[in-house]
Write an enzyme that holds these catalytic residues in place. Structure first.
Site, short mmCIF file in Angstrom:
data_model
loop_
_atom_site.label_atom_id
_atom_site.label_comp_id
_atom_site.label_asym_id
_atom_site.label_seq_id
_atom_site.Cartn_x
_atom_site.Cartn_y
_atom_site.Cartn_z
N ASP A 128 24.01 66.95 83.49
CA ASP A 128 22.88 66.32 82.80
C ASP A 128 21.77 65.80 83.71
O ASP A 128 20.67 65.53 83.24
CB ASP A 128 23.39 65.14 81.95
CG ASP A 128 24.35 65.59 80.87
OD1 ASP A 128 24.20 66.72 80.38
OD2 ASP A 128 25.26 64.81 80.51
N ARG A 254 27.84 74.77 80.29
CA ARG A 254 28.65 73.91 81.16
C ARG A 254 29.49 74.68 82.19
O ARG A 254 29.85 74.14 83.23
CB ARG A 254 29.61 73.07 80.30
CG ARG A 254 28.98 71.90 79.62
CD ARG A 254 29.36 70.60 80.30
NE ARG A 254 30.67 70.19 79.94
CZ ARG A 254 30.96 69.29 79.00
NH1 ARG A 254 30.00 68.72 78.33
NH2 ARG A 254 32.19 68.95 78.76
P1 ATP Z 1 29.42 62.72 81.52
O1 ATP Z 1 28.07 62.34 82.08
O2 ATP Z 1 29.76 64.13 81.77
O3 ATP Z 1 29.60 62.28 80.10
P2 ATP Z 1 30.84 60.36 82.33
O4 ATP Z 1 31.61 60.03 83.55
O5 ATP Z 1 29.62 59.53 82.05
O6 ATP Z 1 30.50 61.90 82.40
P3 ATP Z 1 32.31 59.07 80.21
O7 ATP Z 1 33.10 59.64 79.09
O8 ATP Z 1 31.20 58.14 79.90
O9 ATP Z 1 31.80 60.31 81.05
O10 ATP Z 1 33.31 58.28 81.19
C1 ATP Z 1 34.45 58.96 81.72
C2 ATP Z 1 35.59 58.01 81.73
O11 ATP Z 1 35.29 56.90 82.60
C3 ATP Z 1 35.92 57.36 80.40
O12 ATP Z 1 36.68 58.21 79.58
C4 ATP Z 1 36.70 56.14 80.85
O13 ATP Z 1 38.02 56.54 81.20
C5 ATP Z 1 35.97 55.74 82.13
N1 ATP Z 1 35.01 54.67 81.83
C6 ATP Z 1 33.82 54.79 81.20
N2 ATP Z 1 33.21 53.59 81.09
C7 ATP Z 1 34.04 52.69 81.65
C8 ATP Z 1 33.99 51.27 81.85
N3 ATP Z 1 32.95 50.53 81.45
N4 ATP Z 1 35.03 50.68 82.46
C9 ATP Z 1 36.09 51.41 82.89
N5 ATP Z 1 36.20 52.73 82.73
C10 ATP Z 1 35.19 53.38 82.13
#
Ligand code: ATP
Length: 320
Positions: A128, A254
């Site tokens: 993204d 993806r």
């Molecule tokens: P993408 O950009 O591809 O969506 P991302 O890392 O932002 O990737 P998320 O689903 O937002 O994807 O986060 C991945 C994982 O990180 C979550 O499933 C959770 O396990 C962990 N996570 C997200 N937010 C938190 C938080 N505030 N505290 C602890 N763990 C978190």
């Protein structure tokens, strides 16, 4: 000095994640560390699903999309008691530090683990390009090229049938994939969160193009702008004279072989992350800014507004 580190991929998969894993493993081994691969992101930490990697564990993976370690979303990781299970599993094996490859959600997990005594370094693995601490995320370039490949194909049929293609691309709430692909393809219209166009204006512009005998039109739209892109295409068909077709590119964006750019970006960032852990750093994320690999505090970096590429937004109007 630390002796054992782990590496995991978390959130949405992105091409180039494997190159980042390879860089972490090879750099770690070079410095005499034991490197553990953790399966399926934070889920593997909690379920104790991890294994010791050697240099052959990462052979022949540079050209593979997705992630050999698997990835997952584990909502419960926001709860301290769940993270404590992860910390206990790591301590049991003597793993003292982690490289977390993922998006900004994964970064928050990494920061919180650091606060619980496991130093974590985040690498930006997401198609993204929605992370402020880096000019480019790992996977963005590959995804951009895949989108351009798809638009090239759609262009052929759109021109042959004199239609209007409304092409929805990924990006979560970030418009970079639409902006960059739209400019690369020289399309008629680009609609992103940073470059919204009112519906009446879109319809009016397309009607004018049709009336001016333009043979076809291509509109690139970021996902999450139109709740129903097919309905929008129908409206364009009724109101502009063009036969409009909605094309939602979906998850084809993806996957696939990572571009050379993503492979090198991932290699540089992976090796840098190991250096950071060896220096005792944690709670940071790695980025590339002006072609230099840098690090930043996760809590400072995640909420920072992203570059909205004003000079590229200007180009939309100049080149159309
Ligand atoms: P993408 O950009 O591809 O969506 P991302 O890392 O932002 O990737 P998320 O689903 O937002 O994807 O986060 C991945 C994982 O990180 C979550 O499933 C959770 O396990 C962990 N996570 C997200 N937010 C938190 C938080 N505030 N505290 C602890 N763990 C978190």
């Amino acid at each position: 000095m630390i002796r054992k580190i782990g590496v995991l991929t978390s959130g949405g998969d992105a091409p180039g994640m494997n190159c980042a894993i390879r860089a972490v493993v090879r750099a770690g081994l070079k410095y005499g560390l034991d490197v553990y691969g953790i399966m399926d992101g934070y889920k593997g930490l909690v379920e104790d699903d991890m294994f010791l990697m050697d240099r052959h564990s990462v052979s022949d993976i540079v050209n593979r999309g997705g992630t050999i370690l698997g990835t997952a979303r584990l909502r419960e990781f926001k709860e301290e008691k769940v993270r404590q299970i992860a910390v206990d599993n790591l301590r049991k094996r003597g793993i003292e530090a982690l490289v977390v490859i993922g998006g900004d959600g994964s970064y928050m997990g990494a920061k919180k683990l650091t606060e619980m005594g496991i130093n974590c370094v985040g690498l930006p693995g997401t198609i993204d390009n929605d992370i402020a601490s880096t000019d480019y995320t790992i996977g963005f370039d590959t995804c951009l090229n895949t989108i351009c490949y798809c638009i090239d194909h759609i262009r052929d049929t759109t021109s042959s049938h004199q239609r209007c293609a409304i092409i929805e691309v990924m990006g979560n709430h970030c418009g970079d994939l639409a902006l960059f692909s739209g400019l690369a393809e020289g399309v008629e219209m680009i609609i992103t969160p940073d470059h919204p166009i009112p519906e009446e204006e879109i319809i009016d512009s397309l009607r004018k193009l049709h009336d001016a005998k333009r043979k076809r039109a291509i509109v690139v739209v970021s996902e999450k702008i139109y709740p129903n892109i097919n309905e929008f295409a129908k409206k364009i068909t009724v109101e502009t004279g063009f036969e409009a077709k909605a094309e939602v590119l979906g998850r084809v964006q993806r996957g696939g072989t990572p571009s050379a750019f993503d492979r090198i970006l991932a290699a540089r960032m992976g090796a840098y992350a190991v250096d950071c852990l060896l220096e005792g750093k944690g709670g940071i994320c790695v980025g590339m800014v002006d072609n230099k690999i840098v690090d930043d505090d996760i809590y400072q970096a995640v909420p920072r507004p992203r570059d909205k590429h004003p000079s590229m937004l200007r180009l939309i109007d100049i080149l159309k």
